[in-house]
Design a protein around this motif. Structure first.
Motif, short mmCIF file in Angstrom:
data_model
loop_
_atom_site.label_atom_id
_atom_site.label_comp_id
_atom_site.label_asym_id
_atom_site.label_seq_id
_atom_site.Cartn_x
_atom_site.Cartn_y
_atom_site.Cartn_z
N ASP A 125 2.50 -21.74 -20.08
CA ASP A 125 1.72 -22.95 -19.79
C ASP A 125 2.63 -24.17 -19.70
N ARG B 248 4.43 -25.28 -16.15
CA ARG B 248 4.03 -26.51 -15.46
C ARG B 248 5.22 -27.44 -15.23
N SER C 209 3.50 -20.92 -11.28
CA SER C 209 2.27 -20.34 -11.80
C SER C 209 2.65 -19.36 -12.90
N ASP D 264 1.89 -16.37 -13.56
CA ASP D 264 2.17 -14.99 -13.16
C ASP D 264 3.49 -14.83 -12.43
N LYS D 265 4.18 -15.96 -12.16
CA LYS D 265 5.52 -15.87 -11.57
C LYS D 265 6.61 -15.78 -12.63
N SER E 257 -2.77 -14.04 -16.81
CA SER E 257 -1.42 -13.71 -17.23
C SER E 257 -1.44 -13.38 -18.73
#
Length: 456
Positions: free
Chosen positions: A207, A211, A216, A218-219, A247
Motif C-alpha cells: 500500500d 503508492r 499497483s 499486484d505488480k 493482492s
C-alpha cells in the motif's frame, strides 16, 4: 513431537515412517523443471523437511497445504526468471523484507556482525535480481505501539462480568492459529487485535510503498524472510485491507535456513549493499531491535507503557523472574507491597497450556502474557536454529542469543519514521484507517471442509 494440548487425532504426517517423515522435498528451479540450464538452476534446490511444520491439530486445510507448499525457492526463482524475459507486462518489482530475528542467524553462519550480515544478505539478494530489501523492524514498531494502546484500553474496560484481561499477544502465527482453530472462545477474545509485524509489513509494502512508487499492489512480489515455517501459514490470512484484497501482503515466505541454502549453493558474485527504506531515500538506518531477549520484545514495551500511563511509574530495567522453567517468566510492578501489574512470558506449548488452563478456569493471575509457540522464542524458530537432522542446534542458538543481545535497542516510541507514517499513511493515530491497516479479528474454532488432521 506431540503437543500436550491435543488429545484428538494424530498428525497425518506423523503416521508415516521416520524415513518418510524426515524425507526432504527438492525444490527445483524453473530451468531444471524445463530441462534448461538457466542462470539460477543451481540456486533453487533448497530442501524443506516435512517434519518442520509447527501447525496444530486439524488447522490446515488441503487448499492451505498446497498454498504453503508453493511458498518456496522455486516460486522465488520463477519471478526472478520472468523478470529476465522480454515480456515486460509480466515483470514484477521484487521486494524482500527481513525479520530482525533472522539476522543473528546470518551473522552466525557467515561470522559477521549483524550490520555486515544485513548488508551481505542485501547484496546477495540484489545480485539475484531483487529490487528492494527492507527491514521489518518498522512494522514491529507499529505492532507494539498498537498493542500498548490496546492494553491500556482493555485495562480500563476489564471487569469480572466481561473480562478483557489477560491480553494475550498475537504476533506468533503458530499460537494464533492454534487459538483460533482449536481453543476458540473463551481464549480468542483475549488475543491482542494488533496485526503481527509480517502482516503490517505487507500493508506497508503493498500500500504505502506501492503508492510512493506509482505501482499497483499486484505488480509487487513481496517475499518475507523469517525464522519460522508458521509464517508461511500466516501469509494466507485473509485480512488484508479491503482496497488491496486482490493482492496478498506477503506473496512468499522463505525461512532463514532456506535463504542460507540458496546462498551456499550460489556462484553469483556478491557485493555488500545497503538495506533500503520505505521512504525512497538513500539513508541507511542502523540495525536495531526491541527489548525482548529473543523476540520482538512486546512484553517489555507494553509493560513500561502501562506502568507510565496507568500508574505514572517510570520503569527502567525490566526484571524477569523465572517460574517453572526459563521459558516461563514473570514481571511485576509493585508499589507499597501491592502488585499493580503482573505480566508473563510463556514460550513453548507446555507453558502455554498452563496459562490457558488457568484462563479457562477464570483464575489467571496475569494482566498480559507474551505467547510464543517456540521454546526459546523466535530466535529458536525451526526455520533456522536446526541441525541437518532436524534437531535444535543449541550451540548455534546460544551464539545467536549473544549476537542479538548486542544489537542496539530502540523503543518504538522513539521512531520518528513511524510517527511520520501515522500521519502520512494513516491520517493520524486515531483515524479509522488505523483499525483497518493495523488491526485484525479472529475466527472461532471449526474445521473447514477437507481439513487435514494435524497434531503435534
Amino acid at each position: 513431537m506431540k503437543c500436550e494440548h491435543c488429545t484428538r487425532k494424530e498428525c497425518s504426517k506423523k503416521t508415516k515412517t521416520d524415513d518418510q517423515e524426515n524425507a526432504s522435498v527438492d525444490v527445483l528451479s524453473p530451468a531444471q523443471e524445463n530441462g534448461e540450464k538457466g542462470e539460477f538452476h543451481k540456486l533453487a534446490d533448497a530442501k524443506i523437511f516435512l517434519s518442520d511444520c509447527l501447525a496444530c491439530d486439524s488447522c490446515v486445510t488441503a487448499e492451505e497445504g498446497v498454498q504453503v507448499s508453493q511458498q518456496n525457492a522455486k516460486d522465488f526463482f520463477r519471478v526472478l526468471n520472468l523478470n529476465k524475459k522480454c515480456n515486460t507486462s509480466e515483470h514484477k518489482v521484487l521486494a524482500v523484507s527481513v525479520c530482525p530475528q533472522s539476522l543473528p542467524y546470518f551473522a552466525a553462519k557467515f561470522s559477521l556482525s549483524v550490520t555486515d550480515a544485513s548488508r551481505r544478505l542485501s547484496g546477495f539478494l540484489k545480485s539475484l535480481g531483487v529490487h528492494y530489501v527492507f527491514d521489518t523492524t518498522i512494522a514491529a514498531d507499529f505492532s507494539i505501539l498498537e498493542s500498548q494502546r490496546e492494553f491500556v484500553r482493555r485495562y480500563h474496560q476489564h471487569s469480572e462480568g466481561e473480562p478483557a484481561l489477560p491480553m494475550l499477544t498475537s504476533a506468533c502465527p503458530g499460537w494464533v492459529r492454534y487459538a483460533e482453530r482449536v481453543l476458540g472462545h473463551p481464549v480468542t477474545p483475549h488475543l491482542c487485535t494488533a496485526k503481527s509485524p509480517q502482516q503490517i509489513m505487507g500493508s506497508l509494502v503493498k500500500d504505502y510503498f506501492a503508492r510512493r512508487q506509482n505501482l499497483s499492489p499486484d505488480k509487487i512480489f513481496h517475499v518475507v524472510v523469517a525464522p519460522c515455517y508458521d509464517k508461511k501459514l500466516e501469509a494466507l490470512r485473509d485480512d488484508f485491507p479491503s482496497a488491496l484484497r486482490s493482492s496478498r501482503g506477503a506473496d512468499c515466505v522463505l525461512t532463514s535456513g532456506e535463504i542460507v541454502q540458496i546462498m551456499e549453493q550460489s556462484d553469483v558474485s556478491v557485493k555488500d549493499a545497503a538495506v533500503d527504506t520505505l521512504f525512497g531515500d538513500c539513508k541507511e538506518e542502523e540495525v536495531r531491535r526491541h527489548g525482548g531477549a529473543s523476540s520482538d520484545g512486546c512484553l517489555v514495551h507494553v509493560f513500561r507503557h502501562a506502568a507510565k500511563e496507568l500508574f505514572n511509574e517510570d520503569v527502567g530495567e525490566v526484571t524477569y523472574r523465572t517460574l517453572r522453567n526459563k521459558d516461563f517468566q514473570e514481571v511485576t510492578l509493585e508499589k507499597n507491597g501491592e502488585v499493580l501489574l503482573r505480566f508473563a512470558a510463556a514460550y513453548g506449548f507446555r507453558n502455554i497450556q498452563n496459562v490457558i488452563l488457568k484462563l479457562k478456569k477464570g483464575k489467571s493471575p496475569y494482566h498480559f502474557v507474551e505467547v510464543l509457540a517456540c521454546a526459546g522464542g523466535c530466535l529458536n524458530g525451526r526455520g533456522q536454529a536446526q541441525t541437518e537432522d532436524g534437531r535444535a542446534d543449541k550451540a548455534l542458538l546460544r551464539q545467536m542469543e549473544g549476537i542479538y543481545a548486542d544489537v542496539p535497542v530502540r523503543a518504538p516510541e522513539a521512531s520518528a519514521r513511524v510517527q511520520e507514517l501515522y500521519q502520512e499513511w494513516l491520517d493520524g493515530a486515531d483515524s479509522p484507517r488505523v483499525q483497518e491497516a493495523l488491526h485484525t479479528a479472529y475466527q472461532g474454532p471449526g474445521h473447514p471442509a477437507n481439513s487435514r488432521d494435524i497434531k503435534w
